[in-house]
Structure formats: C-alpha cells, structure tokens
Design an enzyme around this catalytic site. Structure first.
Site, short mmCIF file in Angstrom:
data_model
loop_
_atom_site.label_atom_id
_atom_site.label_comp_id
_atom_site.label_asym_id
_atom_site.label_seq_id
_atom_site.Cartn_x
_atom_site.Cartn_y
_atom_site.Cartn_z
N HIS A 36 0.85 -1.20 0.00
CA HIS A 36 0.00 0.00 0.00
C HIS A 36 0.88 1.25 0.00
CE1 HIS A 36 0.88 0.49 4.24
NE2 HIS A 36 0.41 -0.73 4.51
N HIS A 39 4.00 1.52 2.30
CA HIS A 39 5.17 0.76 1.86
C HIS A 39 5.87 1.50 0.72
CE1 HIS A 39 2.47 -2.79 3.16
NE2 HIS A 39 3.26 -2.46 4.17
N CYS A 155 0.10 -9.50 20.89
CA CYS A 155 -0.68 -9.03 19.72
C CYS A 155 -0.03 -9.62 18.47
CB CYS A 155 -0.69 -7.50 19.64
SG CYS A 155 -1.40 -6.93 18.07
N CYS A 158 0.92 -7.01 15.70
CA CYS A 158 2.12 -6.24 16.07
C CYS A 158 3.32 -7.15 16.22
CB CYS A 158 1.97 -5.55 17.42
SG CYS A 158 0.81 -4.20 17.47
N CYS A 179 -5.75 -4.84 21.33
CA CYS A 179 -4.58 -4.02 21.01
C CYS A 179 -5.03 -2.60 20.69
CB CYS A 179 -3.87 -4.63 19.80
SG CYS A 179 -2.60 -3.55 19.12
N HIS A 182 -4.31 -2.12 16.73
CA HIS A 182 -5.09 -2.89 15.76
C HIS A 182 -6.54 -3.13 16.15
CE1 HIS A 182 -0.92 -3.86 14.65
NE2 HIS A 182 -1.41 -3.81 13.43
N LYS A 335 -6.40 8.58 10.28
CA LYS A 335 -5.62 7.43 9.83
C LYS A 335 -6.33 6.84 8.61
CE LYS A 335 -3.89 3.21 11.78
NZ LYS A 335 -3.85 2.28 12.86
N LYS A 338 -9.54 1.07 5.37
CA LYS A 338 -10.54 0.67 4.37
C LYS A 338 -11.95 0.93 4.88
CE LYS A 338 -9.95 -4.02 5.87
NZ LYS A 338 -10.21 -5.38 5.71
N1 MSP Z 1 7.69 -6.53 9.06
C1 MSP Z 1 7.78 -5.37 9.85
C2 MSP Z 1 9.10 -4.69 9.64
C3 MSP Z 1 10.30 -5.51 9.92
S1 MSP Z 1 11.76 -4.65 9.54
C4 MSP Z 1 12.95 -5.60 10.12
C5 MSP Z 1 6.66 -4.40 9.51
N2 MSP Z 1 6.10 -4.54 8.32
S2 MSP Z 1 4.90 -3.61 7.74
O1 MSP Z 1 4.48 -4.25 6.51
O2 MSP Z 1 3.90 -3.41 8.71
O3 MSP Z 1 5.55 -2.25 7.36
C6 MSP Z 1 5.60 -1.18 8.25
C7 MSP Z 1 6.24 -0.02 7.52
O4 MSP Z 1 5.48 0.34 6.35
C8 MSP Z 1 6.32 1.29 8.30
O5 MSP Z 1 7.37 1.32 9.20
C9 MSP Z 1 6.51 2.26 7.18
O6 MSP Z 1 7.79 2.14 6.68
C10 MSP Z 1 5.52 1.73 6.16
N3 MSP Z 1 4.17 2.28 6.40
C11 MSP Z 1 3.05 1.57 6.69
N4 MSP Z 1 1.99 2.45 6.80
C12 MSP Z 1 2.41 3.71 6.60
C13 MSP Z 1 1.78 4.97 6.51
N5 MSP Z 1 0.49 5.15 6.71
N6 MSP Z 1 2.55 6.05 6.19
C14 MSP Z 1 3.89 5.93 5.95
N7 MSP Z 1 4.51 4.74 6.02
C15 MSP Z 1 3.85 3.64 6.43
O7 MSP Z 1 6.36 -3.55 10.31
#
Ligand code: MSP
Length: 722
Positions: A36, A39, A155, A158, A179, A182, A335, A338
């Site tokens: 999304h 990422h 969780c 998390c 949580c 979440h 935030k 969906k």
């Molecule tokens: N798998 C763990 C990370 C392990 S790293 C050793 C994880 N994954 S995640 O898929 O949840 O990705 C989290 C990351 O996605 C956030 O830290 C950020 O980089 C990005 N983002 C997810 N939602 C976001 C926003 N709404 N805005 C900006 N970045 C965001 O956590």
C-alpha cells in the site's frame, strides 16, 4: 568472565561523511498483506537517498524485501488455503510488481536486493547471531540470553507482547483485552521462552544515542531516549514450536521458534553476508555495513532499541543511523483505513499520476519525521502548480525560446563590454548574481537532503525555478528579439535559463529521476544525469552551440474535476479480498499519467505561458472555426459525459460530433442551437462513433463547467469565424 566489547562506532556520524560505500534499507514488509501507499513511501525515500549517493559516485547498496515468518503469516496462509511459503510467494509477487510499476526495482536503478527471510542464507546468518548472543555477557556481566517462563498478552499483528498501557481492557471481564493499535484481541501466552536481557542494556543504549545522531530526526531520538530511560524489561525472544511453528528454529533447541523480530531485524546483516560465506563473497558485509535504516515511526522502537542491543551483545558494529518518518494520514488528519474508505490506491496512483509527480509530492508534502496528509486533490494541486506551471513550464518555455530565437542551439551567454549597458537597461544584470543565487540554492538543497529534510531541500530547488522564471519575465526575450542591438542580451537570457535547467535536472535527479533525465535529454546533454554529482556543478559548463532536442511537455496539467470524477468511479472497482486484507489491484506497469481523452494533455498555453502564448496570425489561420446548427442530440449509453450531436455546417451532409457536455446540457435543449465548431480537427473515434470536429465552450469555475459559445444574431450555417 568474558567481556564483550561494544563498538559504539562514531566513524559515520553524518550522511555527508566521505565514505566509499553506502547501505540503505527499508523495513522488510509483512508477507500477509499486499503493498500500500505506506510501503511505497518508505521505498521512495530510500530510493531517493540511494540515487543521491550513487550520483555522488558512492557504491551504494539498497535493500527492501519481505518479512515472511510468524503467526500472522501462518494465519493468513491458513485463511487462504495456502502453505505459509505459498502465502509469502504470493505477496512477494505483488510487491515486485509494485516496485516495477513505480520504477523502484533493480531494472529501473532502484533496489539491489529484494530480501526474503525465507532465504536459506538468512537462516544461517540468524542462527549465527543467536549463537553469539547466547554466548555473550551483558554490560553488567550476566548472560545475555536465558530461559524463563513468559506469561502475558501478545498481539499477533504487532508481533509484540503488550503491557497494560498498551492494551484496552475488555467490556466483558471474560474477554481478552484488545490491542490499541489494531483493535484486535490479544492472545494469552503462557509458556517457556528464551529471554534477551534487555534490561541490562539501557545505559549502553543511552550512551549510543548521545554519542552521535544515531536516531533521527531529533524529536524521534528524544522519544526513544525517554522510553529507554524509563527502564527496559527483558524481551521474550522465542515461542514454543507448538505455538508458532512458522519461523526459524532456535539453534540447538528446535522446540523453540525465534521471535519474529529477532529474525526480521537480522535480515539487514544477513542480506550482505553476515553468517554466510557465499553471500559475504557475493556482496560483502565488511564492504557495506553499517546501514542507514529508514522506516515509519511505528516500528522505530524495534530498530532503535532491540536491534542495537542484539548487535551489542553479538559484538557487531552498530548501524549508521536509524531514521524514522511520520505516517500518511488522510487530508483531514484521520488514519487511512478501508473502513473509512480514505485509503490511497496504488493502482489509481499509478494510472492517473506520473511516477515523478508522486515522488515529488511525497517528498515535498511530508515534513520528514512528522505525519503527512495525502489526498488525490492535494496531489493534483501540487502537480499542477509546482510541476506543470512550475518546473515543466520553465523547461518548455526555455527550450521553446532557444528553438525560436537561437535556431535550437544553446547560444553563448557572453555580453561584450560595449553591450553591457544596453543589457542592464533591459533588466539583464551581470551573470554572477544569478549564478551565485543558484549555487547557493543548490548548496542548501544538498545540505537539507543530507539531513533528510526533503521538503526544505525541494523548496530551495523551487526558489531556483522562481528566480529563473522572473529573469525571463523581466527581460522579455520576445521584445529583445525584435531589437538587433540586443542580440547578446537575448542570448544571455537564453543561456542562463538553459544552464539553470541543467543544474535543476542534476540537483533534482534523486527525487525525480525520470523527469530529470528527460530535461537532460531535451537539453541535448549526452552524459548520464544519474552520474552527475550536483556538488560538482560549475556555472558556465554548459557548452554553447549544443543542439537541443524537440520540446515535450514534462508534466501535463491535470484537469482536476474530471480526474477526481474518474478516480471516484475507478476507486474500489478493482479491489479484492486477500487474506482478510484489502488488496490492491495489480498496478499497471506504465507510469505515464497522460492518456488520450483523460484530459491530462497539456495545451501549448499550459506549457508555455507568456512567450509561447503568442501565435502568428498564420497559426490562427490554420484553425477552421465554423458556425454549425445542432440538428439532433442524444445521450450515449454508458458514457455519462458525452452527447452525440449531428450538426449542419453548410456541407452536403451533417457531421457527427461528440461533446463532453452531457452533465450540463439536456440533449433536447440543444436542438436548433447555433454553435461554433473546430471544423478541421482530425476526426477521431470515441465510443464507436467518429467525431468530426469539436464544439467550443468556455470552461467555467473549478469544476470546468462547459458553457457553449453561441451567437445573439442570426448567422448562416458554415460561416467562418475569423
Ligand atoms: N515486518 C515489519 C518490519 C520488519 S523490519 C525488520 C513491519 N512490516 S509492515 O508491513 O507493517 O511495514 C511497516 C512499515 O510500512 C512502516 O514502518 C513504514 O515504513 C511503512 N508504512 C506503513 N503504513 C504507513 C503509513 N500510513 N505512512 C507511511 N509509512 C507507512 O512492520
């Protein structure tokens, strides 16, 4: 007693230190849900940093990837009738498609490795780290790892245990707590576990935070410091295999599976060869480590507290820096979710906006470290104001003038002494004034970029755009061109504008690689903008005489009302459910935003206001405007905006014309009305009908409401407008 040495390395205290290699990472994303905007954003940031380093000639390694173990992936797989590995493979395909669609993959000069924690070399490396930690003593001389019993709330989304202030108590005492992040139920875990003695590392961690700007930006560092200063609890780093089987077994104790964060955080070192000889030979841990880790503030604690503590225990050098950005929220500050229907869809972004417009918006709009607001409308506004009317316009007006007034060749910017006074009178000053201004803005850009203050850096670049625009408007090249004695003044203006564009292309490359390359190409520059170091720019190095290329608009203006309507219609159409999570439709691979009929084509006037707004009478004479009478008008099934008109232009047969006015005019009201059409527009097919001309209408208000051009007096059909 063995004493472990803690390398609190200060070698790389800043991003601007002179080093030969550089290593930057994004988080590795969970393989239970599809990519999304969040990422994508972290990848864009890391990609911009990597490109900037490469441009400076530094050998750079850029990692992204997926985090594939743990209960979440196990559960998603179960729900979808897949094995956990199949689940991970499935999600990885989407991530790879996404990175290709947004030009972030290796083929586009983006990441170097798509790291997966299911790689066998990662298993080896993590096991090696575990073994080292298992042998280590804490700074207080105790075993860093010990076996104990864990009892608490966990969780799964998390992948973390929750303390009382991190969960909500249930309304019904028999229910589990939920949580706070979440809003899902927590699992009660009560089992044997390995513990990492984190509580013994607080002082060493605080010393690390104080030794250099290890955690950035400063506000985030302060957060981490107060968390650590508040006291640390030991960390459970394993689960019984009977509870979580999808993970890496604890070395010499296969009844335990490693805690997924121990496994995931280690990927940054295993990817480049820690604990695996083959990978080390291929890439080089020694060569690239330490890394700069970029992530959202949501997972800062894991990176700024757990990872350094694990590395301290294992005697591994600390990362270069831990950099946390804010989160994207919707335009009203909520935030994205969906349920609220306020998410930004990657396929919509990819279809309606150019990659560079998205990159620019993301880096310009979010003040690094703070949350940012993302809405399609904001994105359109910025694209139109800063890109179409700003940089894009400057580029096309400069190049158009060079074609028009200098035969397509960059002229010399020299003004002979005897012509200086005339130049000054025309408002064209000594060259050093503008050169100094631009060099200073470039310096500031580089400085802010290195500090990761991308928004500030881009403001500096746009100060250049404004300054050069002003130079052109003040000097009025179109007037200078009429006066032979001002030839050198005109040339100087053209040269300065072209040189400024070259500087802008090189400076902006890390943020907008595609447009920067295109500006460079249109300027006729042969070398690679991706290899040109902005810090090495010297004013005046653009060789006069260079032949420039054809002018093409860089950032077509977006018709806001129309595009918002189209986005509204498209959003949601292509969604599907995967693993209980909303999925994005596959992003299309083309990054081009402008599509035929999408209203995103720039007009000549869009591209070149001022100078190119003037056309010769001969140009106007090319357009055949005629009076026509509407004979019939009807709606077209499934095309909400179009009317099918049959019009009499005084020719043998009536013509068919399609007009996008159905939302504002009832077909019946048009019959018998005299209108104006462009009669010599190339016929084109739309919805199975051939449109043999174009109706003229004023575009009114923000929505672009059409108001048909008409006559108060009687005019014969076919009369020409001159
Ligand atoms: N798998 C763990 C990370 C392990 S790293 C050793 C994880 N994954 S995640 O898929 O949840 O990705 C989290 C990351 O996605 C956030 O830290 C950020 O980089 C990005 N983002 C997810 N939602 C976001 C926003 N709404 N805005 C900006 N970045 C965001 O956590």
């Amino acid at each position: 007693m063995t004493w472990i040495c803690f390398p609190l390395v200060t070698r790389h205290s800043s991003l601007v230190t002179n080093v030969k290699t550089f290593y930057v990472t994004t988080p590795i994303y969970y393989a239970n849900s599809l990519p999304h905007l969040g990422h994508l954003y972290t990848m864009l940031v890391a990609d911009a940093i990597a490109r900037s380093k490469r441009q400076q000639g530094i050998e750079t390694f850029f990692l992204t990837g997926t985090d594939e173990h743990g209960i979440n992936i196990e559960r998603a797989a179960e729900k979808n009738g897949r094995t956990p590995k199949e689940q991970a493979d499935f999600v990885v395909t989407y991530f790879k498609q996404m990175t290709a669609a947004f030009a972030l993959d290796t083929a586009h000069g983006g990441y170097d490795i798509f790291m997966r924690t299911t790689e066998p070399f990662h298993y080896e490396g993590v096991s090696e780290l575990w073994r080292r930690v298992a042998k280590a003593k804490t700074p207080k001389g105790r075993d860093a790892l010990y076996k104990g019993h864990y009892e608490g709330w966990f969780c799964a989304p998390c992948a973390a245990y929750k303390t009382e202030d991190e969960f909500a108590k249930p309304a019904n005492a028999d229910d589990p707590p939920t949580c706070l992040i979440h809003e899902t139920r927590l699992d009660r875990v009560s089992e044997e576990s390995y513990f990492f003695r984190l509580s013994d590392y607080a002082e060493a961690l605080l010393a690390l935070y104080d030794s250099r700007d290890f955690v950035r930006p400063e506000a985030r560092r302060n957060e981490v410091k107060s968390f650590v200063a508040g006291g640390l609890q030991d960390l459970s780093v394993s689960r019984l295999r009977t509870s979580v089987s999808w993970g890496i077994p604890v070395p010499d104790d296969p009844n335990h599976t490693m805690y997924v964060w121990f496994d995931a955080l280690t990927n940054y070192i295993t990817a480049i060869g820690f604990g695996n000889e083959q990978q080390e030979k291929k890439l080089g841990f020694e060569k690239f480590w330490p890394a700069l880790h970029v992530m959202g503030k949501d997972i800062l604690r894991f990176h700024a507290v757990y990872l350094p503590a694990f590395l301290m225990a294992a005697g591994v050098e600390q990362p270069r820096a831990i950099v946390a950005h804010g989160m994207w929220v919707d335009p009203t500050g909520r935030k994205m979710s969906k349920t609220l229907g306020n998410t930004i869809e990657l396929d919509v972004l990819n279809r309606f906006f150019s990659i560079d417009a998205i990159r620019y918006f993301c880096l310009r709009e979010m003040v690094f470290g703070q949350d940012g607001r993302f809405g399609y409308e904001n994105l359109i506004d910025r694209t139109n104001s800063d890109l179409a009317s700003g940089l894009g316009n400057l580029s096309s007006r400069t190049l158009t003038m060079i074609h028009r007034y200098s035969d397509g060749k960059v002229p010399s910017g020299e003004i002979a002494d005897e012509n200086r006074l005339a130049a000054k009178r025309a408002g064209v000053d000594d060259e050093t004034a503008i050169a100094d201004f631009i060099a200073h803005a470039r310096d500031e850009f580089v400085r802010y970029f290195d500090e990761l203050a991308f928004s500030r850096a881009l403001e500096e670049a746009w100060a250049i755009v404004a300054r050069v625009d002003k130079m052109i408007s003040d000097a009025k090249p179109w007037d200078l061109a009429k006066d032979a004695s001002q030839r050198q003044t005109l040339n100087a203006v053209l040269y300065r504008a072209a040189e400024a564009l070259r500087w802008l292309a090189i400076t902006l490359y890390p943020v907008m690689p595609i447009s920067a390359s295109e500006i460079y190409r249109q300027l006729g520059l042969g070398d690679e903008v991706s290899q040109a170091d902005p810090r090495q720019l010297r004013w005046g190095e653009f060789k006069p005489g260079a032949q420039i290329n054809e002018v093409k608009p860089l950032f077509p203006r977006i018709d806001k009302a129309k595009t918002m309507e189209e986005i509204k219609q498209e959003s949601g159409d292509q969604r599907s459910e995967v693993g209980g999570q909303r999925s994005e439709a596959q992003p299309r691979t083309s990054g081009a935003a402008a599509t035929e009929g999408s209203g995103q084509h720039a007009t000549e006037a869009d591209a070149v206001p001022g100078v190119a707004n003037y056309i010769d009478i001969a140009d106007f004479a090319k357009i055949d405007l005629r009076v026509a009478e509407v004979k019939t008008a009807e709606r077209i099934p499934k095309a909400d905006k179009l009317l099918l008109l049959s019009v009499d232009v005084g020719e043998e047969k009536p013509r068919t014309i399609l007009a996008g006015i159905a939302e504002y005019y009832e077909p019946e009201s048009l019959v018998g009305r005299k209108i104006v059409i462009v009669a010599n527009l190339k016929p084109r097919k739309l919805r199975g009908y051939e449109s043999q001309g174009m109706l003229l209408a004023a575009s009114v208000g923000d929505e672009g409401k059409p108001v048909i051009a008409t006559f108060n007096e009687d005019v014969p059909n076919g009369a020409r407008l001159k």
